[in-house]
Scaffold this active site. Structure first.
Site, PDB file in Angstrom:
ATOM      1  N   ASP A   1      47.665  41.812  31.010  1.00 22.66           N
ATOM      2  CA  ASP A   1      48.309  40.759  31.903  1.00 22.66           C
ATOM      3  C   ASP A   1      47.918  40.779  33.577  1.00 22.66           C
ATOM      4  OD1 ASP A   1      51.905  41.957  31.307  1.00 22.66           O
ATOM      5  OD2 ASP A   1      49.688  42.830  31.613  1.00 22.66           O
ATOM      6  N   THR A   2      46.602  40.511  33.547  1.00 22.48           N
ATOM      7  CA  THR A   2      46.156  40.564  34.805  1.00 22.48           C
ATOM      8  C   THR A   2      46.830  38.950  35.304  1.00 22.48           C
ATOM      9  OG1 THR A   2      43.876  41.084  34.247  1.00 22.48           O
ATOM     10  CG2 THR A   2      43.852  39.484  36.104  1.00 22.48           C
ATOM     11  N   VAL A   3      46.891  39.041  36.785  1.00 25.55           N
ATOM     12  CA  VAL A   3      47.347  37.775  37.277  1.00 25.55           C
ATOM     13  C   VAL A   3      46.658  36.982  38.235  1.00 25.55           C
ATOM     14  CG1 VAL A   3      49.710  38.746  37.518  1.00 25.55           C
ATOM     15  CG2 VAL A   3      48.172  38.687  39.457  1.00 25.55           C
TER      16      VAL A   3
END
Lengths: 454, 454
Positions: free
Chosen positions: A268-270
């Site tokens: 879960d990179t943003v």
């Protein structure tokens, strides 16, 4: 006056190069936007219709009604954020949505204050990085050595400048360093004709950040209870797998182990994409990288063309486009997914183009033929000036189309215009029974921003 | 049987977006290769002809005559190397040519031994890195702190895998680390389903290299008398420029200083492109980076799509292509020049396509509008199977077109096929009176590799 039209698209399975590709397409009533209606109609394979989710309907329809009675005002722009493509458990859904909401609000606060897209997108990223639930900044995944090393980048669609950091430790908000590199690049050459760097890594990046007055933070303080327990769990899993892998024919075993386990969690990179009052676009992305990565590993979030892309409209391109990606860095690097999706967005029909890009340039990319599961997600925004039906009133408008698509189990997004009182958030999930890495979901909406020129 | 046809192209000035673009185009008699003749004829702007340089004629014509009386044999492939686009003084021309010659020989030795393109291109790079005269490996430019930090990458056109290292210290041959990363990526996932990295930087890259048994080398041993004296000279220059820059209006001064000085020297990154016996292509690049760069700065040599590119022919692409770049890393990153040139090479006319790519995607790129001088160079190779005039003899052949182009003052190249007894080398220079960064030179040749299928 603000009109927004939301679109969810129909559920459909498409056979594609021996990989099952499930496409989740949902649709809503579309008023007065002929170009988008055209785009929807052209999606020949869609035959089923579903009820649109309440998330995307109730408040938006009310807003449309309300906006009809209001005099148009200048608006500040629009933001779309993501808290990663990966797996978002139901138990933590609320937290992910909250952080997306806050990130949208931070960007909109900037836009309302007259900031440009680059500053608004940076503000959104700072909020996303500060959340201990996302894999960026605070609470990032730990690497093999139990340390945090972050990647982040930002691109300005107006100047086309880019700033990026990789394998950066000890800085609370990596996106601020990327933003500073971008700003310094825009100022021209350094003393003695030296060209300013656009990409810094490791210790050098840290020292440069300190010299720019960007706040540091001890690695231990950025480690959360959750990231530490995930590290310990992953380490045990790895040691167990390696004990099973002992013996001959290492290559074959490596491939087998990949079939049994798939790290679709914790990707879960943003990221965020923004269009501002003047129609400028910007995009940014930030990541703690894959869990248990080798120290020094740099993923797509620091890689030009792979983590984010932003390009204002020009003679060649009718649309301004902004893209931010998330997922398995190596897959996103080798397919240059951000730039590919940006280029696709110049086609007439936005979501059809994104669907094809995700299928042909990602899931079935010739660059990933040996990958059994191709994991990633994108948020995409494109906009153009629209001709209003009442030109005599000096009305100017921006037509903003925004989409997200992912091959991971889920993707958490949020979006907001400067005229909204609060952001909308949504966790998009693959349809039940479909296989992550071989299937995709695609959803999106349209937003028409209008304001009177005084 | 080996036929080679060399081409130099005519001198011509083209006005282009207010920038003076001088194109050096030289031409030679072209026999039996209608596609290349077509390409030459299509270059409408060329009207003047020059005598071809002896370098490219005498021995090649003799070889053609000699080859007619020989029975065709299987051949191992072709290599084109560069010792950088930058400035190569006449006094050191001999050294630069020598290292290019040795690098070609190393690659050809590998090809003759049956190695694939990836191994051959790696061998060429090791030789180029080991030379104290090139800005790669031994003798690399020193950064602001007086240290060596290298970038290198390699791409395999068959698997489309990529390996890359950035800001790497203490390793004698950075290209070996890139090669190992590529190999490991090809083996599939690591234990517990982890995806192997394709890009490592800094200390993590160093430690990984050591774990792979790649030879280390103390930074002091990689520093040469020349690189140290250049560092001291640059440092004095920088300090002087910074003293002059004190006061207000820093931005304006930064731009002014860039006009007075242009770091076109010391950009001599090295690289190579290879096609092997089976028609597979590979490309690699290695660099010590810009002199006086900030520690941690990573240039195009480590950046996917920017430093090198290799792509075998496939359904979509009739040609296999390989590209390696050199020059100012930031310019090459932001224009993604390697990938752009590779894509351009799918056009019918190779050198016209390269000329247009260098003009439109580099010198006049919308990504570099504020740059007064755009500094870089490329070597390009493309090939396709050719239909022979005597199909009854089971003759198979590869048509290899190779080109180099640069906007820097000079570029040193070498090339050799596996049937040549030694490599040809050449220092290409911009025509007198033209401005580096605003003008370009383009030259190249064609090589037909033929062998009897037993």
């Amino acid at each position: 006056m603000l009109r927004k039209l939301c679109v969810r698209i129909l559920t459909k399975r498409l056979a594609l190069r021996n990989k099952e590709v499930a496409v989740r397409l949902v649709r809503l009533a579309v008023k007065s936007l002929s170009s988008y209606v055209g785009a929807m109609e052209s999606l020949k394979n869609c035959t089923e219709e579903q009820q649109p989710p309440s998330l995307l309907t109730n408040s938006w329809s009310k807003k449309q009604e309300a906006s009809k009675s209001q005099k148009p005002k200048s608006v500040g722009g629009f933001v779309l954020v993501h808290a990663g493509a990966g797996y978002h458990s139901e138990s933590k859904a609320k937290e992910y949505k909250h952080v997306c909401k806050r990130a949208c609000q931070r960007a909109v606060d900037q836009l309302k204050a007259g900031a440009h897209a680059v500053e608004a997108v940076t503000a959104a990223l700072v909020e996303l990085e500060d959340s201990p639930f996302t894999n960026a900044g605070m609470g990032s995944n730990l690497n093999l050595s139990g340390e945090i090393e972050c990647d982040a980048s930002i691109m300005d669609g107006k100047s086309l400048h880019f700033g990026s950091v990789g394998a950066l430790s000890g800085i609370k908000n990596p996106v601020l360093v990327a933003n500073h590199l971008l700003s310094e690049g825009q100022k021209g050459k350094l003393s003695a004709g030296r060209i300013p760097p656009c990409f810094l890594v490791g210790r050098g990046a840290h020292d440069w950040a300190v010299s720019q007055g960007i706040p540091t933070c001890l690695s231990e303080k950025m480690t959360t209870k959750f990231s530490l327990s995930a590290y310990k769990r992953n380490k045990r899993k790895m040691e167990l797998a390696e004990r099973m892998d002992t013996g001959h024919n290492q290559t074959k075993k490596r491939r087998q182990s990949s079939e049994n386990e798939n790290g679709s969690g914790c990707l879960d990179t943003v990221g965020a994409v923004v269009v501002d009052l003047e129609g400028n676009v910007a995009a940014a992305v930030s990541s703690g990288g894959l869990a248990m990565k080798h120290p020094g590993r740099v993923g797509q979030a620091a890689h030009y063309g792979c983590g984010c892309w932003a390009e204002n409209a020009c003679n060649m391109n009718p649309y301004s486009t902004a893209v931010s990606t998330s997922g398995c860095g190596e897959h996103l690097i080798r397919t240059m997914l951000a730039r590919e999706c940006s280029a696709a967005m110049q086609s007439e029909h936005a979501h059809q183009a994104l669907l094809e890009a995700m299928q042909n340039k990602f899931i079935s990319s010739p660059f990933l033929v040996n990958e059994d599961r191709v994991l990633g997600g994108v948020i995409v925004l494109r906009c153009c000036r629209c001709v209003d039906t009442q030109p005599s009133q000096n009305i100017q408008g921006l037509l903003v189309e925004f989409l997200w698509s992912h091959t991971t189990e889920s993707m958490c997004v949020g979006y907001m215009s400067a005229q909204d009182s609060k952001a909308k958030t949504h966790i998009s999930r693959l349809p039940p029974g479909t296989v992550p890495g071989q299937s995709l979901a695609i959803e999106g909406g349209v937003c028409r921003l209008m304001g009177v020129v005084e």
